[in-house]
Design a protein around this motif. Structure first.
Motif, PDB file in Angstrom:
ATOM      1  N   ASN A 172      -0.790  -9.236  10.373  1.00  0.00           N
ATOM      2  CA  ASN A 172       0.293  -8.632   9.612  1.00  0.00           C
ATOM      3  C   ASN A 172       1.362  -8.133  10.576  1.00  0.00           C
ATOM      4  N   VAL A 173       2.616  -8.360  10.232  1.00  0.00           N
ATOM      5  CA  VAL A 173       3.741  -7.898  11.059  1.00  0.00           C
ATOM      6  C   VAL A 173       4.680  -7.096  10.175  1.00  0.00           C
ATOM      7  N   GLU A 174       5.035  -5.895  10.627  1.00  0.00           N
ATOM      8  CA  GLU A 174       6.034  -5.086   9.939  1.00  0.00           C
ATOM      9  C   GLU A 174       7.151  -4.761  10.917  1.00  0.00           C
ATOM     10  N   ASN A 175       8.356  -5.110  10.552  1.00  0.00           N
ATOM     11  CA  ASN A 175       9.524  -4.867  11.398  1.00  0.00           C
ATOM     12  C   ASN A 175      10.609  -4.199  10.555  1.00  0.00           C
ATOM     13  N   ARG A 176      10.621  -2.873  10.601  1.00  0.00           N
ATOM     14  CA  ARG A 176      11.631  -2.091   9.901  1.00  0.00           C
ATOM     15  C   ARG A 176      12.498  -1.383  10.948  1.00  0.00           C
ATOM     16  N   LYS A 177      13.589  -0.823  10.514  1.00  0.00           N
ATOM     17  CA  LYS A 177      14.475  -0.131  11.440  1.00  0.00           C
ATOM     18  C   LYS A 177      13.738   1.027  12.121  1.00  0.00           C
ATOM     19  N   GLY A 178      13.551   0.911  13.440  1.00  0.00           N
ATOM     20  CA  GLY A 178      12.879   1.958  14.200  1.00  0.00           C
ATOM     21  C   GLY A 178      11.362   1.903  14.152  1.00  0.00           C
ATOM     22  N   PHE A 179      10.812   0.914  13.429  1.00  0.00           N
ATOM     23  CA  PHE A 179       9.352   0.845  13.265  1.00  0.00           C
ATOM     24  C   PHE A 179       8.887  -0.599  13.422  1.00  0.00           C
ATOM     25  N   PHE A 180       7.900  -0.804  14.317  1.00  0.00           N
ATOM     26  CA  PHE A 180       7.373  -2.148  14.569  1.00  0.00           C
ATOM     27  C   PHE A 180       5.860  -2.054  14.677  1.00  0.00           C
ATOM     28  N   GLU A 181       5.146  -2.817  13.832  1.00  0.00           N
ATOM     29  CA  GLU A 181       3.684  -2.773  13.829  1.00  0.00           C
ATOM     30  C   GLU A 181       3.117  -4.180  13.658  1.00  0.00           C
ATOM     31  N   VAL A 182       2.092  -4.494  14.463  1.00  0.00           N
ATOM     32  CA  VAL A 182       1.369  -5.762  14.346  1.00  0.00           C
ATOM     33  C   VAL A 182      -0.114  -5.431  14.270  1.00  0.00           C
TER      34      VAL A 182
END
Length: 303
Positions: free
Chosen positions: A172-182
């Protein structure tokens, strides 16, 4: 009366004797009326320039026009248009990307050309080149998505924050403004972030907030919680929790007198708005109220 008296009278050449004889004739009265009427008539003004231009125009219209045909030039124009259309079609089919997006409170499943599967979370977008997929399996991501990658060549997910490279795995990859999670759920994931490469094995995560890498706990599930209508967080600033609530429920969020940097651990429902509000407000010790089509989160001591 002599026959030439009329001509001489008109020219004023009659003698007095001849004039007296002419005036006593039977025809004199008629000639006199004609002459008086003629004297009162005026000839119209004559526009020489206008008459010449009118004559010239009539001649130009009457003259036959000779048009020189250039069939070869016409062929070249048609061929040029056809070439532009062919080139445009080629560029469109070979260079344009396929783009799929979701709006607030919407998820969407996509099957890629190699049968890899992608599930887009709310307010997210992916794009890829279908024509070049066999040579380069690359997906551009904005937002959040869960990937089930088919076995094959290297598979890359590119984001503004960093790139994720895998070979037949689930993550799963989440790329939001100021937030990055894999988060890796199966296999091995390589995360490139700020010139540093991190290897993630199944059950581990990589998180960066405002460009800084933070510690993350182990993932004990086989899929991200949002795939099951629930958003879960572990030590995540409240700001990102409220942003996710806004995306999942399509309700505008306002805040007043609360610390958006306080860390939140917990989860909320993506399908039950009332339950989600309580799940956020109670552990965070904040209150909420609806204001029209918006919800206001505010501190307990706010008047």
């Amino acid at each position: 009366m002599q026959e030439n008296y009329l001509a001489k009278w008109l020219n004023g050449d009659l003698t007095d004797a001849e004039l007296a004889e002419f005036e006593n004739s039977d025809a004199y009265a008629s000639y006199k009326r004609i002459a008086d009427t003629t004297d009162s008539m005026q000839a119209p003004e004559f526009d020489a320039d206008g008459a010449y231009q009118a004559l010239k125009n009539r001649r130009e219209l009457r003259d036959n026009k000779v048009i020189t045909l250039h069939p070869f030039r016409k062929f070249l124009r048609v061929a040029a248009v056809a070439a532009v259309l062919i080139l445009g079609s080629y560029l469109y089919l070979n260079l344009s990307d396929e783009t799929i997006s979701t709006s607030f409170a919407e998820n969407k499943e996509i099957t890629l050309p190699d049968l890899s599967e992608v599930v887009l979370n709310a307010d997210s977008e992916i794009s890829y080149s279908e024509s070049k997929w066999d040579k380069k399996r690359n997906v551009d991501l904005k937002g959040e998505a869960f990937f089930r990658v088919a076995k094959g060549k290297r598979f890359t997910v590119a984001t503004d924050a960093g790139n994720v490279a895998v070979l037949g795995t689930q993550f799963n990859v989440e790329n939001r403004k100021g937030f990055f999670e894999v988060t890796c759920f199966e296999g091995l994931v390589s995360v490139a972030f700020n010139n540093t490469v991190t290897q993630l094995r199944a059950g581990s995560s990589f998180i960066a907030i405002h460009g800084e890498i933070v510690e993350s706990g182990a993932a004990h599930t086989s899929e991200p919680s949002w795939m099951h209508d629930e958003s879960s967080f572990k030590s995540v600033p409240l700001k990102y929790v409220l942003d996710e609530f806004e995306r999942q429920h399509d309700i505008a969020v306002k805040t007043q007198d609360i610390d958006l940097g306080q860390l939140f651990t917990g989860s909320f429902s993506n399908s039950d708005t009332g339950l989600a509000l309580k799940s956020i407000s109670v552990p965070s010790q904040i209150k909420f109220k609806f204001e029209g089509d918006k919800v206001l989160f505010y501190g307990e001591n706010t008047p």
